[in-house]
Design a protein around this motif. Structure first.
Motif, mmCIF file in Angstrom:
data_model
loop_
_atom_site.group_PDB
_atom_site.id
_atom_site.type_symbol
_atom_site.label_atom_id
_atom_site.label_comp_id
_atom_site.label_asym_id
_atom_site.label_seq_id
_atom_site.Cartn_x
_atom_site.Cartn_y
_atom_site.Cartn_z
ATOM 1 N N LEU A 327 4.870 -47.982 44.520
ATOM 2 C CA LEU A 327 4.489 -48.693 43.305
ATOM 3 C C LEU A 327 5.221 -50.024 43.282
ATOM 4 N N LEU A 331 3.727 -51.799 38.123
ATOM 5 C CA LEU A 331 3.336 -50.395 38.074
ATOM 6 C C LEU A 331 1.920 -50.205 38.622
ATOM 7 N N PHE A 333 -0.262 -49.096 42.069
ATOM 8 C CA PHE A 333 -0.096 -48.262 43.259
ATOM 9 C C PHE A 333 -0.521 -49.035 44.504
ATOM 10 N N VAL A 357 5.370 -42.182 45.563
ATOM 11 C CA VAL A 357 4.332 -41.738 44.619
ATOM 12 C C VAL A 357 3.091 -41.242 45.359
ATOM 13 N N LEU A 388 1.286 -42.138 38.910
ATOM 14 C CA LEU A 388 2.676 -42.595 38.987
ATOM 15 C C LEU A 388 3.542 -41.746 38.063
#
Ligand code: UDP
Ligand code: MN
Length: 633
Positions: A327, A331, A333, A357, A388
């Protein structure tokens, strides 16, 4: 009492009791021979008689469709522990509706389920059998038929590819030597969908049925998140009714992917939940590694390697390198090639990859572990960042997260269209919830990278107390621990913003901004009245001497014919290039490669930024809101 009055003697009472008993027995027999009729509210597909030729594999469990009603109490399955953070009033009430048992003598087929009949309207029936991917011609044919939007094009193309197709072998040869034990836990695969294309949805269902060993696949639960497309209504009910072990749960409220998955989970009976997007195709052998890792430790949250199904061709494009899920500070991915340090730690190319994650598309988790550790955040809307949250919660509260190289699932990555405003807002809200719950003091770093999230958090002040209580109850670690032990690369010092916030021009008193309505790429940087609420004015001058455009992490200050514009940030390149700016102590911003200074120039109504020889005049002097000297780690 009234009943006793006509009979005052003992024997008479006995006779009466006997009579009552006999009457009761008789009533019971009658009731068993004539079960109550189907309730009237069922959709037509559910009360339809099935053809006697229908064949089903009965050892695979019953096919079911559940309907949801608003006015009945939800009661969780008895063997489930109580939910910790699942807000039941947020989910819909579930009424299990087992279908009538089908004729057990019909259609017993060893080894595989059988599809009885496909609705005739589907294009894929005429499609020639192919191994995988569409031919060039398919694409051309479809696009020539009519002017189609990318989504319609994708759907039309998908409809021409068989619902069942074999994917190319992409696993490492060592994966083929692995033999799963006989005693793996069972899986419930939960596919939630909102207006998914018929063919991609059913290709997902068939591919799970075709690849998951029967012994380990307890059920597939389809959760219809209030789809509006007609074909997903009774035609889907009919189709699914013919597939053993596939259940359909319909929601009468739009729940969003997060809560639709949780709704599916409440009905699941397998040991392990596998949440999967409704446009996936599974590679043979994908399920066993997931189950086997969870069997070894129930607190592992595991994902397959996610390969790409190209939306333009439907080709299966396997990833070749070992990757992990990470991440960034917005925030978001990303996949990232496994760093050398981690690579060296692997015993074999098939070893599980410790991953900060998991991706959102496919994830497997022990059902009780999921429920006992607070499932997903039930206040997250639609979708986004829930993967997440699940991952951070696992790492911080005693679990772990892994990607398993021998497990491969293809995910259809949709057209490059930017997500709808609604989806973007939902994702942003979810990120704010994630930050407020799990990031501790590091939430400020997130807000610095995402000023629009900061504005949102101030405007909406989301209530995360329940989630924070969960965190305390589970005795979770801090985000600092995650940065120190699981993902130290998250904040490498060279990327640390040294200066951030609005960039004020001393001479004119305005701030750098980009006024383009839609396309920010190539946008000319101008001066505009300074405003805290305009995320377009939030900038970051990093340790790498780039000026990042705050709202869009990939955009950087660049120069075209001496004018300052926004371009995609250069990922790799010469040590000094077009996008490097030196912010000097005297306030001048020097474009390193040309040695010239950024200057605000007023022409007609505009105040544009150009490179001019440095002379220190006020329109060449700049100031950022913040100077960041604190070590973030
Ligand atoms: N989905 C859903 N309800 C929603 C939004 C999405 O059930 O409100 C489903 C969607 O059909 C898909 C999954 O959730 O199966 C994830 O959504 P999507 O694939 O759009 O997310 P992406 O893969 O683009 O992150
Ligand atoms: Mn998806």
């Amino acid at each position: 009492m009234r009943l006793r009055r006509p009979c005052r003697h003992g024997p008479c009472r006995l006779q009466f009791l006997l009579l009552l008993l006999m009457l009761g027995g008789l009533l019971l027999m009658v009731a068993m021979r004539h079960p109550p009729p189907h309730p009237q509210h069922l959709p037509p597909a559910q009360v339809m008689e099935h053809s006697p030729e229908a064949g089903y594999r009965l050892d695979f469990g019953e096919s079911q469709e559940w309907v949801l009603e608003d006015d009945q109490e939800y009661s969780p399955l008895e063997d489930l522990p109580p939910f910790i953070s699942l807000r039941e009033d947020q989910l819909l009430v579930v009424v299990p509706h087992p279908r009538a048992r089908r004729n057990q003598s019909q259609g017993r087929r060893g080894g595989s389920y059988r599809l009885i009949q496909q609705p005739s309207r589907r294009l894929d029936e005429e499609a020639p059998e192919r191994d995988w991917g569409a031919e060039e011609d398919d694409y051309r044919d479809v696009s020539e038929e009519e002017e189609l939007s990318p989504l319609r094009l994708e759907q039309a193309l998908s409809a021409r590819i068989p619902l069942q197709r074999a994917l190319p072998e992409v696993r490492h040869p060592l994966c083929l030597q692995q033999r799963p034990g006989d005693s793996l836990p069972t899986a419930s695969v939960i596919l939630c969908f909102h207006d998914e294309a018929w063919s991609t949805l059913l290709r997902t269902v068939h591919s799970v049925l075709d690849t998951a060993p029967r012994a380990f696949l307890k059920e597939i639960i389809l959760v219809d998140d209030l789809s509006e497309q007609g074909q997903l209504k009774s035609a889907l009910s009919e189709y699914v009714a013919r597939l053993e072990g596939v259940k359909l749960l319909r929601s009468n409220k739009r729940l969003g992917a997060v809560r639709a998955r949780m709704l599916g989970a409440t009905r699941a009976t397998g040991d392990v939940l596998v949440f999967m997007d409704s446009h996936c195709e599974c590679h043979p052998g994908w399920l066993e590694p997931l189950l086997s890792r969870i069997a070894g430790d129930r607190s592992r949250v595991v994902s397959p390697v996610i390969d790409v199904i190209d939306w333009k061709t439907f080709r299966y494009e396997p990833s070749t390198d070992l990757q992990r899920g990470v991440l960034d500070w917005k925030l978001d991915f990303h996949w990232e090639p496994l760093p050398e340090r981690e690579r060296k730690g692997l015993r074999s190319p098939t070893s599980p990859i410790r991953s900060p994650v998991v991706p959102g598309g496919v994830v497997a988790i022990d059902r009780h572990y999921f429920q006992n550790t607070g499932a997903y955040d039930p206040l997250m809307s639609l979708q986004g960042a829930e993967n997440l949250e699940l991952s951070l919660k696992a790492w911080l509260c005693g679990g772990s997260v892994e990607i398993l190289p021998c497990s491969r699932v293809g995910h259809l990555y949709r057209s490059q269209d930017t997500p709808s405003t609604l989806d973007q807002e939902a994702a942003l809200q979810n990120k704010v919830r994630l930050a407020e719950t799990w990031l501790g003091s590091f939430k400020d770093t997130f807000y610095r990278h995402s000023p629009e999230a900061f504005s949102l958090s101030k405007a909406e002040q989301p209530d995360c107390t329940e989630r924070q209580q969960l965190q305390r109850r589970l005795g979770c670690r801090t985000f600092h621990w995650f940065l120190a032990h699981i993902y130290p690369e998250l904040y490498p010092s060279e990327r640390r913003p040294r200066f951030s916030g609005k960039l004020h021009n001393t001479g004119l008193g305005f701030c750098a901004d980009c006024r383009a309505d839609r396309e920010l790429l190539g946008c000319a940087v101008v001066l505009a009245p300074c405003s805290d609420s305009r995320w377009q004015q939030h900038l970051e001058h990093t340790g790498r001497k780039e000026i990042h455009f705050g709202g869009m992490q990939h955009l950087c200050f660049d120069v075209q014919q001496e004018q300052v514009i926004l371009q995609n940030c250069t990922k790799e390149g010469p040590a000094i290039h077009q996008q490097h700016w030196d912010f000097q102590g005297n306030g001048m911003l020097v474009h390193i490669i040309s040695g010239k200074c950024m200057e605000a120039i007023v022409q007609e109504n505009n105040k544009d930024l150009y490179l001019r020889p440095c002379d220190g005049k006020a329109s060449q002097l700049w100031q950022f809101d913040q100077v960041n000297t604190v070590d973030e780690r």
